[in-house]
Design a protein around this motif. Sequence first.
Motif, PDB file in Angstrom:
ATOM      1  N   SER A  36      -4.719   2.154  -0.700  1.00 60.90           N
ATOM      2  CA  SER A  36      -5.256   0.838  -1.041  1.00 60.90           C
ATOM      3  C   SER A  36      -6.163   0.298   0.062  1.00 60.90           C
ATOM      4  O   SER A  36      -5.853   0.394   1.239  1.00 60.90           O
ATOM      5  CB  SER A  36      -4.115  -0.139  -1.289  1.00 60.90           C
ATOM      6  OG  SER A  36      -4.610  -1.427  -1.526  1.00 60.90           O
ATOM      7  N   LYS A  52      -7.487   1.256  -8.449  1.00 64.16           N
ATOM      8  CA  LYS A  52      -6.961  -0.109  -8.497  1.00 64.16           C
ATOM      9  C   LYS A  52      -6.077  -0.273  -9.725  1.00 64.16           C
ATOM     10  O   LYS A  52      -6.347   0.311 -10.775  1.00 64.16           O
ATOM     11  CB  LYS A  52      -8.120  -1.108  -8.557  1.00 64.16           C
ATOM     12  CG  LYS A  52      -8.911  -1.173  -7.275  1.00 64.16           C
ATOM     13  CD  LYS A  52      -9.981  -2.243  -7.362  1.00 64.16           C
ATOM     14  CE  LYS A  52     -10.835  -2.200  -6.099  1.00 64.16           C
ATOM     15  NZ  LYS A  52     -12.051  -3.001  -6.214  1.00 64.16           N
ATOM     16  N   CYS A  91      -6.424   7.924  -6.515  1.00 57.52           N
ATOM     17  CA  CYS A  91      -5.749   6.648  -6.658  1.00 57.52           C
ATOM     18  C   CYS A  91      -6.766   5.569  -6.979  1.00 57.52           C
ATOM     19  O   CYS A  91      -7.864   5.553  -6.421  1.00 57.52           O
ATOM     20  CB  CYS A  91      -4.999   6.307  -5.370  1.00 57.52           C
ATOM     21  SG  CYS A  91      -3.428   7.177  -5.264  1.00 57.52           S
ATOM     22  N   ASN A 131       0.836  -1.195   0.000  1.00 57.95           N
ATOM     23  CA  ASN A 131       0.000   0.000   0.000  1.00 57.95           C
ATOM     24  C   ASN A 131       0.880   1.257   0.000  1.00 57.95           C
ATOM     25  O   ASN A 131       1.245   1.776   1.040  1.00 57.95           O
ATOM     26  CB  ASN A 131      -0.899  -0.042   1.248  1.00 57.95           C
ATOM     27  CG  ASN A 131      -1.990   0.995   1.201  1.00 57.95           C
ATOM     28  OD1 ASN A 131      -2.073   1.786   0.260  1.00 57.95           O
ATOM     29  ND2 ASN A 131      -2.839   0.991   2.214  1.00 57.95           N
ATOM     30  N   GLN A 135      -3.726  -4.382  -2.796  1.00 56.17           N
ATOM     31  CA  GLN A 135      -2.981  -4.199  -4.044  1.00 56.17           C
ATOM     32  C   GLN A 135      -2.314  -2.832  -4.030  1.00 56.17           C
ATOM     33  O   GLN A 135      -2.734  -1.948  -3.293  1.00 56.17           O
ATOM     34  CB  GLN A 135      -3.926  -4.264  -5.241  1.00 56.17           C
ATOM     35  CG  GLN A 135      -4.496  -5.644  -5.508  1.00 56.17           C
ATOM     36  CD  GLN A 135      -5.450  -5.609  -6.688  1.00 56.17           C
ATOM     37  OE1 GLN A 135      -6.420  -4.863  -6.713  1.00 56.17           O
ATOM     38  NE2 GLN A 135      -5.155  -6.430  -7.685  1.00 56.17           N
ATOM     39  N   THR A 136      -1.309  -2.636  -4.894  1.00 55.24           N
ATOM     40  CA  THR A 136      -0.695  -1.315  -5.017  1.00 55.24           C
ATOM     41  C   THR A 136      -1.525  -0.482  -5.991  1.00 55.24           C
ATOM     42  O   THR A 136      -1.657  -0.835  -7.159  1.00 55.24           O
ATOM     43  CB  THR A 136       0.744  -1.448  -5.531  1.00 55.24           C
ATOM     44  OG1 THR A 136       1.454  -2.311  -4.647  1.00 55.24           O
ATOM     45  CG2 THR A 136       1.428  -0.095  -5.569  1.00 55.24           C
ATOM     46  N   TYR A 137      -2.100   0.589  -5.517  1.00 57.32           N
ATOM     47  CA  TYR A 137      -2.922   1.439  -6.375  1.00 57.32           C
ATOM     48  C   TYR A 137      -2.035   2.368  -7.205  1.00 57.32           C
ATOM     49  O   TYR A 137      -0.880   2.602  -6.866  1.00 57.32           O
ATOM     50  CB  TYR A 137      -3.881   2.278  -5.524  1.00 57.32           C
ATOM     51  CG  TYR A 137      -5.093   1.538  -5.025  1.00 57.32           C
ATOM     52  CD1 TYR A 137      -5.088   0.157  -4.902  1.00 57.32           C
ATOM     53  CD2 TYR A 137      -6.253   2.228  -4.682  1.00 57.32           C
ATOM     54  CE1 TYR A 137      -6.198  -0.524  -4.444  1.00 57.32           C
ATOM     55  CE2 TYR A 137      -7.370   1.545  -4.216  1.00 57.32           C
ATOM     56  CZ  TYR A 137      -7.341   0.171  -4.097  1.00 57.32           C
ATOM     57  OH  TYR A 137      -8.443  -0.489  -3.646  1.00 57.32           O
TER      58      TYR A 137
END
Length: 300
Positions: free
Chosen positions: A193, A210, A208, A182, A197-199
């Motif tokens: 996030s 997905k 930001c 994150n 997941q890494t946004y």
Amino acid sequence: MGAPRLHFHLRHKLQSFLLDLDERFAEYLGPEEFCLYNMCNNHFFYDRKPFEQFLEGTSSEQLVIVTDPPFGCRTELISHTLRSLRKLHNQINRLPCTPLSIFWIYPYYSANHIRQEMPELEMCDYRINYTNHLRYTNVGKQSRFCGSPVRLFTNVPLRLLKLPLEGYKYCHKCDCYTAKENQHCNRCEKCPSVNGQTYKHCASCDACVKPNYVHCTNCRRCTQKEGHNCSFYQTKQHCWLCGQKGHIETKCPNFQKRKTNYSKGCLLCGKRNHREKRCAYRTKYFRELCFMNETTIQCL
Ligand SMILES: [Zn+2]
Ligand SMILES: [Zn+2]
Ligand SMILES: [Zn+2]
Ligand SMILES: [Zn+2]
Ligand SMILES: [Zn+2]
Ligand SMILES: [Zn+2]
């Protein structure tokens, strides 16, 4: 409330009381630490006195309610129960309306429902794994893509919750622990996030989103590409101008009257580097009232 394993873990170390709907616990636990209880309607099946005695004399700083309801439970029933227990505690101890610390274990995708009922609760990134529940764990074959979806919702300030460094990190800017994946966004000023997941930050949305989302210029938002239908999608959105659900900014019925001439970029000022939510001119057109983390918007 519905967290028996935690009770068995704590009962010799701290004072703990189990409220649960499983009658079998009465065989092991006496009435001074167990009451058969339905958290959906705050119903005590046995004498409530021992529980009241447990509450008596505990200050709100010493007491924590942990609840692990079945995920099908309606969030409004659980929050009603939590408020009733707080009221009971406050009454017994003759306190003015004083909040109790709450830990509510629930999946992240219910965050909006919980926020609606109890806006004071925030979600902690910590992923809860159940050892006896294959679907909600990150070990074994059934593991989900991003690990368990189950999280902790709490009114305890997140900066007080120290998470293990395996899988988590301390974010200096947010002053709390968040998941390793994150990543902090300086523009949004948070670790954005919710699902682990890494946004990525989308400049057109000024938010930001997905990682798999694609920007739709028609809808002015990033969304899932698969099965996207602009007109249907727009009926599910909250307008960035008036805050109401069911339309996007270009079709806002509450704003049309005082139409500005900008059709590109921010509709309020024409600049391209932000969206209406973050426009410095908002106060010219809207009055925003914030109460208990909930914002209501009035068009001027
Ligand atoms: Zn952060
Ligand atoms: Zn961002
Ligand atoms: Zn976008
Ligand atoms: Zn679209
Ligand atoms: Zn609108
Ligand atoms: Zn603007």
